[in-house]
Scaffold this motif. Structure first.
Motif, mmCIF file in Angstrom:
data_model
loop_
_atom_site.group_PDB
_atom_site.id
_atom_site.type_symbol
_atom_site.label_atom_id
_atom_site.label_comp_id
_atom_site.label_asym_id
_atom_site.label_seq_id
_atom_site.Cartn_x
_atom_site.Cartn_y
_atom_site.Cartn_z
ATOM 1 N N GLY A 8 30.209 -11.435 -12.573
ATOM 2 C CA GLY A 8 29.249 -11.878 -13.605
ATOM 3 C C GLY A 8 29.679 -13.219 -14.312
ATOM 4 O O GLY A 8 30.792 -13.529 -14.166
ATOM 5 N N ARG A 33 28.816 -14.088 -7.573
ATOM 6 C CA ARG A 33 27.630 -14.292 -8.352
ATOM 7 C C ARG A 33 26.281 -14.479 -7.224
ATOM 8 O O ARG A 33 26.746 -15.205 -6.297
ATOM 9 C CB ARG A 33 27.311 -15.532 -9.068
ATOM 10 C CG ARG A 33 26.314 -15.518 -10.124
ATOM 11 C CD ARG A 33 26.499 -16.768 -10.899
ATOM 12 N NE ARG A 33 25.492 -16.921 -11.897
ATOM 13 C CZ ARG A 33 24.921 -18.436 -12.301
ATOM 14 N NH1 ARG A 33 25.242 -19.169 -11.948
ATOM 15 N NH2 ARG A 33 24.013 -17.948 -13.300
ATOM 16 N N SER A 65 30.187 -7.555 -15.469
ATOM 17 C CA SER A 65 28.907 -7.342 -14.855
ATOM 18 C C SER A 65 28.245 -6.402 -15.813
ATOM 19 O O SER A 65 28.842 -5.932 -16.787
ATOM 20 C CB SER A 65 28.932 -6.863 -13.429
ATOM 21 O OG SER A 65 29.957 -5.729 -13.422
ATOM 22 N N ASN A 69 27.207 -1.634 -13.224
ATOM 23 C CA ASN A 69 27.946 -2.192 -11.796
ATOM 24 C C ASN A 69 29.478 -1.877 -11.994
ATOM 25 O O ASN A 69 30.025 -2.072 -11.015
ATOM 26 C CB ASN A 69 27.523 -3.620 -11.882
ATOM 27 C CG ASN A 69 26.166 -3.797 -11.135
ATOM 28 O OD1 ASN A 69 25.448 -2.883 -10.774
ATOM 29 N ND2 ASN A 69 25.625 -5.032 -11.286
ATOM 30 N N ASN A 73 32.077 -2.313 -8.937
ATOM 31 C CA ASN A 73 33.007 -3.327 -8.965
ATOM 32 C C ASN A 73 34.484 -2.889 -8.962
ATOM 33 O O ASN A 73 35.184 -3.493 -8.151
ATOM 34 C CB ASN A 73 32.805 -4.242 -10.053
ATOM 35 C CG ASN A 73 31.393 -5.031 -10.096
ATOM 36 O OD1 ASN A 73 30.931 -5.088 -11.061
ATOM 37 N ND2 ASN A 73 30.732 -5.025 -8.947
#
Length: 318
Positions: A8, A33, A65, A69, A73
């Motif tokens: 993020g 990203r 993020s 998510n 992640n």
């Protein structure tokens, strides 16, 4: 050179990166990203996936993020890096929490959750005052965070995580700092009822305002209000004791204490300048220092109460 992996690149990720860059002169950030246009910034490298950096040695990963998510992640990097910083809330639901505990135990990950007010000087002061038990029995508690989303999110608020239900938006997740404050000060919060509203000009599909009725131990009543559809910004914690009270204005970082002594009503004001900005630095200091070594898998059990409260609120909203 200390390498950091970042999921993020929103406002909170940029804030953390800027703080770390000042504290670690030799640092490099690999930012995952999908955007086609990325800025050219020194010591920042934008990547689309982990394939090109599997052999890179990372000091820590910052998961900034959307909440939806976080679990994905976490699974992606659990074997790649040991120290993991995850923005609040930790994950989207209790099932994901249980799976993260298993992953963390297996990989021996150190996980730090981004509830930044734990590093706030005014919070620490209020916590100490409560522990003194000099103001008598706690009679009731009121927590209020009222804001207006279009003012809070400077860009198009309809494109933010806060507005998007699929990304984990809504006040329960987005304003959960104040839920965490209550849990850290008073322990387990037993939720009794929740009233949810979203009939406003924002026209969102998330919960824009909630009223929570709860209790702490000894059936002490707790009222919680979280909102981002009100035009006046208001954020405070009020604790009413049998022999006094504590009022913490979280915006101005002013704490007012009232209590009775020798039949006199005594008022004391305490101002904690810049504590809202310093707490982010304190948080990153904790990440970068050896203090994070005190964290082990047992720490996640302490995170459970805040996540459980979030889960129960969402469940009652449905």
């Amino acid at each position: 050179m200390k390498n950091f992996l970042v999921f993020g690149y929103g406002s909170i990720a940029k804030k953390h990166i800027n703080i770390i860059k000042k504290k670690v002169l030799k640092s490099k950030f690999y930012i995952i990203r999908k955007s086609k246009s990325n800025p050219l910034i020194k010591n920042l490298k934008f990547i689309k996936n982990l394939n090109s950096i599997k052999k890179t040695n990372f000091y820590a990963v910052l998961i900034c993020s959307p909440t939806s998510n976080h679990f994905k992640n976490m699974r992606q990097i659990s074997g790649l890096v040991n120290l993991i910083f995850i923005e609040k809330p930790l994950v989207n639901n209790i099932r994901e929490f249980a799976k993260i505990c298993k992953i963390s135990l297996k990989k021996k990950n150190i996980i730090i959750v981004g509830y930044v007010f734990r590093f706030n000087e005014a919070f620490k002061f209020v916590e100490k005052e409560i522990k003194k038990k000099k103001y008598g029995k706690v009679l009731n508690i009121e927590s209020n965070y009222s804001s207006y989303l279009p003012t809070w999110r400077k860009k198009n608020y309809k494109k933010t995580v806060s507005y998007n239900k699929k990304l984990g938006g809504g006040v329960t997740n987005e304003l959960s700092h104040d839920l965490d404050i209550l849990v850290k000060l008073f322990g387990k919060i037993r939720l009794k009822d929740v009233k949810s509203f979203n009939n406003s000009d924002l026209k969102s599909k998330v919960e824009e305002r909630i009223f929570c009725f709860a209790e702490i131990k000894k059936k002490t009543p707790v009222f919680i209000k979280l909102s981002f559809n009100e035009k006046i910004l208001n954020r405070h914690l009020f604790i009413n004791f049998s022999k006094g009270s504590i009022f913490w204005d979280i915006i101005s970082q002013k704490v007012q204490i009232n209590y009775f002594k020798n039949k006199k009503d005594i008022k004391k004001n305490f101002l904690f300048k810049n504590s809202n900005s310093k707490m982010f630095e304190n948080q990153m200091d904790f990440l970068l220092s050896s203090k994070n070594k005190m964290y082990n898998n047992k720490f996640l059990n302490k995170e459970f109460e805040t996540l459980k409260l979030i889960h129960e609120i969402k469940k009652k909203i449905k």
